[in-house]
Design a protein around this motif. Sequence first.
Motif, PDB file in Angstrom:
ATOM      1  N   MET A   1     -65.285 -57.560  27.446  1.00 41.51           N
ATOM      2  CA  MET A   1     -66.702 -57.607  27.121  1.00 41.51           C
ATOM      3  C   MET A   1     -67.180 -59.050  27.005  1.00 41.51           C
ATOM      4  SD  MET A   1     -68.100 -54.414  26.544  1.00 41.51           S
ATOM      5  CE  MET A   1     -69.535 -54.712  25.592  1.00 41.51           C
ATOM      6  N   ASN A   2     -66.259 -60.008  26.876  1.00 38.93           N
ATOM      7  CA  ASN A   2     -66.714 -61.372  26.625  1.00 38.93           C
ATOM      8  C   ASN A   2     -67.285 -62.059  27.857  1.00 38.93           C
ATOM      9  OD1 ASN A   2     -64.155 -61.322  27.632  1.00 38.93           O
ATOM     10  ND2 ASN A   2     -63.385 -63.010  26.404  1.00 38.93           N
ATOM     11  N   GLN A   3     -67.169 -61.495  29.066  1.00 41.68           N
ATOM     12  CA  GLN A   3     -67.845 -62.116  30.203  1.00 41.68           C
ATOM     13  C   GLN A   3     -68.968 -61.233  30.736  1.00 41.68           C
ATOM     14  OE1 GLN A   3     -64.535 -62.697  33.090  1.00 41.68           O
ATOM     15  NE2 GLN A   3     -65.954 -61.956  34.626  1.00 41.68           N
ATOM     16  N   LEU A   4     -69.366 -60.244  29.931  1.00 35.91           N
ATOM     17  CA  LEU A   4     -70.477 -59.362  30.298  1.00 35.91           C
ATOM     18  C   LEU A   4     -71.541 -59.383  29.219  1.00 35.91           C
ATOM     19  CD1 LEU A   4     -68.626 -56.155  31.522  1.00 35.91           C
ATOM     20  CD2 LEU A   4     -69.899 -57.760  32.935  1.00 35.91           C
ATOM     21  N   SER A   5     -72.803 -59.430  29.637  1.00 34.76           N
ATOM     22  CA  SER A   5     -73.889 -59.200  28.690  1.00 34.76           C
ATOM     23  C   SER A   5     -74.379 -57.779  28.930  1.00 34.76           C
ATOM     24  CB  SER A   5     -75.019 -60.208  28.884  1.00 34.76           C
ATOM     25  OG  SER A   5     -75.698 -59.973  30.098  1.00 34.76           O
ATOM     26  N   VAL A   6     -74.743 -57.093  27.864  1.00 37.67           N
ATOM     27  CA  VAL A   6     -75.217 -55.720  27.963  1.00 37.67           C
ATOM     28  C   VAL A   6     -76.620 -55.673  27.396  1.00 37.67           C
ATOM     29  CG1 VAL A   6     -74.787 -53.316  27.360  1.00 37.67           C
ATOM     30  CG2 VAL A   6     -72.860 -54.893  27.630  1.00 37.67           C
ATOM     31  N   THR A   7     -77.555 -55.167  28.202  1.00 36.48           N
ATOM     32  CA  THR A   7     -78.947 -55.027  27.773  1.00 36.48           C
ATOM     33  C   THR A   7     -79.487 -53.691  28.260  1.00 36.48           C
ATOM     34  OG1 THR A   7     -79.744 -56.167  29.748  1.00 36.48           O
ATOM     35  CG2 THR A   7     -79.419 -57.520  27.783  1.00 36.48           C
ATOM     36  N   GLU A   8     -80.629 -53.301  27.711  1.00 34.51           N
ATOM     37  CA  GLU A   8     -81.321 -52.112  28.187  1.00 34.51           C
ATOM     38  C   GLU A   8     -82.256 -52.521  29.309  1.00 34.51           C
ATOM     39  OE1 GLU A   8     -83.417 -49.953  25.172  1.00 34.51           O
ATOM     40  OE2 GLU A   8     -81.751 -50.109  23.775  1.00 34.51           O
ATOM     41  N   GLY A   9     -82.264 -51.726  30.386  1.00 31.60           N
ATOM     42  CA  GLY A   9     -83.230 -51.929  31.448  1.00 31.60           C
ATOM     43  C   GLY A   9     -84.520 -51.198  31.103  1.00 31.60           C
ATOM     44  N   HIS A  10     -85.417 -51.131  32.051  1.00 30.60           N
ATOM     45  CA  HIS A  10     -86.684 -50.429  31.840  1.00 30.60           C
ATOM     46  C   HIS A  10     -86.471 -48.937  32.028  1.00 30.60           C
ATOM     47  CE1 HIS A  10     -88.872 -54.144  31.520  1.00 30.60           C
ATOM     48  NE2 HIS A  10     -88.280 -54.565  32.625  1.00 30.60           N
ATOM     49  N   GLY A  11     -86.695 -48.195  30.969  1.00 26.24           N
ATOM     50  CA  GLY A  11     -86.504 -46.758  31.002  1.00 26.24           C
ATOM     51  C   GLY A  11     -87.824 -46.038  31.122  1.00 26.24           C
ATOM     52  N   GLY A  12     -87.761 -44.750  30.894  1.00 21.57           N
ATOM     53  CA  GLY A  12     -88.962 -43.948  30.966  1.00 21.57           C
ATOM     54  C   GLY A  12     -88.695 -42.545  30.478  1.00 21.57           C
ATOM     55  N   ALA A  13     -89.736 -41.741  30.484  1.00 16.59           N
ATOM     56  CA  ALA A  13     -89.632 -40.359  30.056  1.00 16.59           C
ATOM     57  C   ALA A  13     -90.464 -39.490  30.978  1.00 16.59           C
ATOM     58  CB  ALA A  13     -90.137 -40.213  28.621  1.00 16.59           C
ATOM     59  N   ALA A  14     -89.950 -38.292  31.238  1.00 14.53           N
ATOM     60  CA  ALA A  14     -90.686 -37.316  32.041  1.00 14.53           C
ATOM     61  C   ALA A  14     -90.121 -35.937  31.754  1.00 14.53           C
ATOM     62  CB  ALA A  14     -90.565 -37.633  33.527  1.00 14.53           C
ATOM     63  N   SER A  15     -90.985 -34.969  31.583  1.00 17.70           N
ATOM     64  CA  SER A  15     -90.586 -33.571  31.386  1.00 17.70           C
ATOM     65  C   SER A  15     -89.514 -33.415  30.318  1.00 17.70           C
ATOM     66  CB  SER A  15     -90.092 -32.979  32.711  1.00 17.70           C
ATOM     67  OG  SER A  15     -91.099 -33.045  33.677  1.00 17.70           O
ATOM     68  N   GLY A  16     -89.659 -34.105  29.206  1.00 21.40           N
ATOM     69  CA  GLY A  16     -88.726 -33.966  28.101  1.00 21.40           C
ATOM     70  C   GLY A  16     -87.411 -34.707  28.273  1.00 21.40           C
ATOM     71  N   LEU A  17     -87.300 -35.523  29.299  1.00 21.18           N
ATOM     72  CA  LEU A  17     -86.082 -36.291  29.538  1.00 21.18           C
ATOM     73  C   LEU A  17     -86.391 -37.762  29.336  1.00 21.18           C
ATOM     74  CD1 LEU A  17     -83.125 -36.183  30.664  1.00 21.18           C
ATOM     75  CD2 LEU A  17     -84.131 -36.721  32.880  1.00 21.18           C
TER      76      LEU A  17
END
Length: 149
Positions: A1-17
């Motif tokens: 994990m020390n040579q990787l950065s972890v972030t959230e990308g752009h998500g979304g929602a549709a039809s309860g998902l």
Amino acid sequence: MNQLSVTEGHGGAASGLEVVPLLFRNTGTTTCRLQGYPELAAADSSGKQIFSARQTPRGPAGGLAAGDSTPPAVDLKPGQTASALWEWEAPATSKNLSCAAIGSVRQVQISLPASPGQTTLSWNISGSCSDDLQVNPFVPGTTGRQGGN
């Protein structure tokens, strides 16, 4: 994990998902390989795990292509990014946990298969009452979908 950065990308929602791509960027100076699935656990503010994500080859919004169930090996050169789609139904009737337990989730702990260490991201989900959290395998790019679709 020390040579990787972890972030959230752009998500979304549709039809309860609800869908969020998790982005794994190689911040090191050598190529690294990702294969399989990230491990995700929902935890409270003290870090106590409440439930873990199911690992599925594909979900309603992405993952591997239809008919493919073998996660690809993703070789990331320095600066390149791979992703894994994180999906859940919200709101939904929880089959295993009470909505109160779901409401106590404050973070998501992310670790890699056969790799020490973990990254913690804030749980930014409001109105969710589902413990059916699932994660798809690593794929190249930032969409969480094999082939980038």
